[in-house]
Design a protein around this motif. Sequence first.
Motif, mmCIF file in Angstrom:
data_model
loop_
_atom_site.group_PDB
_atom_site.id
_atom_site.type_symbol
_atom_site.label_atom_id
_atom_site.label_comp_id
_atom_site.label_asym_id
_atom_site.label_seq_id
_atom_site.Cartn_x
_atom_site.Cartn_y
_atom_site.Cartn_z
ATOM 1 N N MET A 13 29.324 -8.947 26.930
ATOM 2 C CA MET A 13 30.130 -8.597 28.095
ATOM 3 C C MET A 13 30.915 -7.309 27.849
ATOM 4 O O MET A 13 30.999 -6.439 28.714
ATOM 5 C CB MET A 13 31.082 -9.749 28.435
ATOM 6 N N ILE A 18 32.469 -5.135 30.998
ATOM 7 C CA ILE A 18 33.168 -6.166 31.759
ATOM 8 C C ILE A 18 34.648 -6.147 31.387
ATOM 9 O O ILE A 18 35.022 -5.968 30.232
ATOM 10 C CB ILE A 18 32.571 -7.567 31.460
ATOM 11 N N ALA A 22 38.268 -10.777 32.479
ATOM 12 C CA ALA A 22 37.114 -11.590 32.851
ATOM 13 C C ALA A 22 36.462 -12.211 31.616
ATOM 14 O O ALA A 22 35.961 -13.342 31.665
ATOM 15 C CB ALA A 22 36.093 -10.738 33.609
ATOM 16 N N ASN A 157 32.855 -9.982 39.003
ATOM 17 C CA ASN A 157 32.432 -9.889 37.616
ATOM 18 C C ASN A 157 31.065 -10.524 37.410
ATOM 19 O O ASN A 157 30.542 -11.219 38.286
ATOM 20 C CB ASN A 157 33.466 -10.565 36.708
ATOM 21 N N ARG A 158 30.497 -10.291 36.256
ATOM 22 C CA ARG A 158 29.262 -10.967 35.885
ATOM 23 C C ARG A 158 29.397 -11.461 34.454
ATOM 24 O O ARG A 158 30.236 -10.990 33.691
ATOM 25 C CB ARG A 158 28.049 -10.049 36.029
ATOM 26 N N GLU A 159 28.572 -12.422 34.108
ATOM 27 C CA GLU A 159 28.652 -13.050 32.798
ATOM 28 C C GLU A 159 27.250 -13.411 32.325
ATOM 29 O O GLU A 159 26.315 -13.495 33.137
ATOM 30 C CB GLU A 159 29.522 -14.299 32.866
ATOM 31 N N TRP A 180 21.938 -12.005 33.455
ATOM 32 C CA TRP A 180 23.314 -12.052 33.964
ATOM 33 C C TRP A 180 23.405 -12.896 35.228
ATOM 34 O O TRP A 180 22.431 -13.024 35.986
ATOM 35 C CB TRP A 180 23.809 -10.648 34.279
ATOM 36 N N ASP A 187 35.754 -16.460 40.983
ATOM 37 C CA ASP A 187 36.067 -15.218 40.264
ATOM 38 C C ASP A 187 36.916 -14.265 41.094
ATOM 39 O O ASP A 187 37.447 -13.285 40.565
ATOM 40 C CB ASP A 187 34.758 -14.534 39.863
#
Length: 458
Positions: A13, A18, A22, A157-159, A180, A187
């Motif tokens: 991340m 990121i 987050a 966001n992305r994870e 992802w 979020d």
Amino acid sequence: MSENGLTAARHKMRDAGIAEQAIDVFSHYYRALDNGATCLIPEDSIEPLTRIDSIEDVEIDEAGAREALSRTVLIKLNGGLGTSMGMDRTKSLLPVREGKSFLDLLVDQVMAARRIYDVTLPLIFMNSFRTRRDTLAALAAHPGIGVDGLPLDFLQNREPKLRADDLTPVTWAADPDLEWCPPGHGDIYTALTASGVLDALLESGYKYAMTSNSDNLGAAPSARVAGWFAASGAPYAPELCRRTPADVKGGHLAVRKSDGRIILRETAQTPADEMHFFTDQYRHPFFHTNNLWFDLEVLRDTLAERRGILGLPLIKNAKTVDPADASSVPVIQLETAMGTAVEAFEGATAIEVPRSRFLPVKTTNDLLLLRSDVYEVDDAGLLQMVPERACTVNLDPRYYKKIRDFEARFPHGVPSVRQAKSLTVEGDWTFGADVVAIGDARVGEAGSPGEVASGTRL
């Protein structure tokens, strides 16, 4: 704990740029997952929420309502691609009325509210990394929609997706983007803060946010609801609608016995052997619309007190790394729902609103209805239902589920359903122009594939 998995995920991340906040939130949920957290809410741990005020009954001062709307920002969740309908681009750009998309109609609603109430009313989208470019390009066609000093969007966001077997970040050389996932619309609170948009709104004098899905054209700007929320003094409040048999799968609010907090319970949080309680429209008479109001100052202060982590209930989503390939690597996605934040704010409440504020489009059945003559669009960009009740639409999913197939079978537009109680289509039928459905209209399988001739009365 799988420290190697969490460390690898945090590095991934960070390398992707990121926001650190987050990453901390993701780490919180990773630890919860690794420690065996369950999201189940048994029926005996809650009391049904059976009484709330109705927006149609409360007294609202007009001047107070305008003042509240003048300090409100409208935030639209816009991260979806409409993949369940076979789309591969931003769902809000799908045409729904006379060539206008969801986005176009949202802009119309905001511009009308600005004129009527003489307010700035910023419109801001929470985009995903898959929807941002197309959305901003479409907004360029509406040059008057922006508000000085504020962005038109911020990025969800992305994870990393996690391998189900060892909770390490999955790798997928065939399409690295599939490694992802978004962390769910819960979020929004992290993204608002980490992006700097929350601070920008507060510095510009805004105090309230109204948030809803971009595919729900019923969730238009409302001075009346804004005035009620401001007068309530509550930090947070969702809009609820009264349940019908068609809504039994929708999430509902309840009161947690252990601390008296209002909470949101979704289908995935209900034990399988207790679904009969969940679907009982008389036991749980209201459903959650995902139209939310919250106090921006309280959100800022609460996040600061909790070091950026609201602690929303975890949703463990089991999938495959390639959603289109059931044989690909099994993964887990860590998600939260923004409506569950109701339990994070002491003094949170709720308001009953009319069904007209809940018009989501999740299937082509919903899309047909929205495009039909059941609705008319007024000067304020609001959809007004003409008959007393909307027609129930059931299209054969084998031939109408995907938007491309749906469009091909209604080349002249959808039928008139204003006089219909229901429209059921079984089989593969292409509809001609000026088809009218009346009563309980049905097109059966026999003769399919075929055409419903122009001018047919069903």
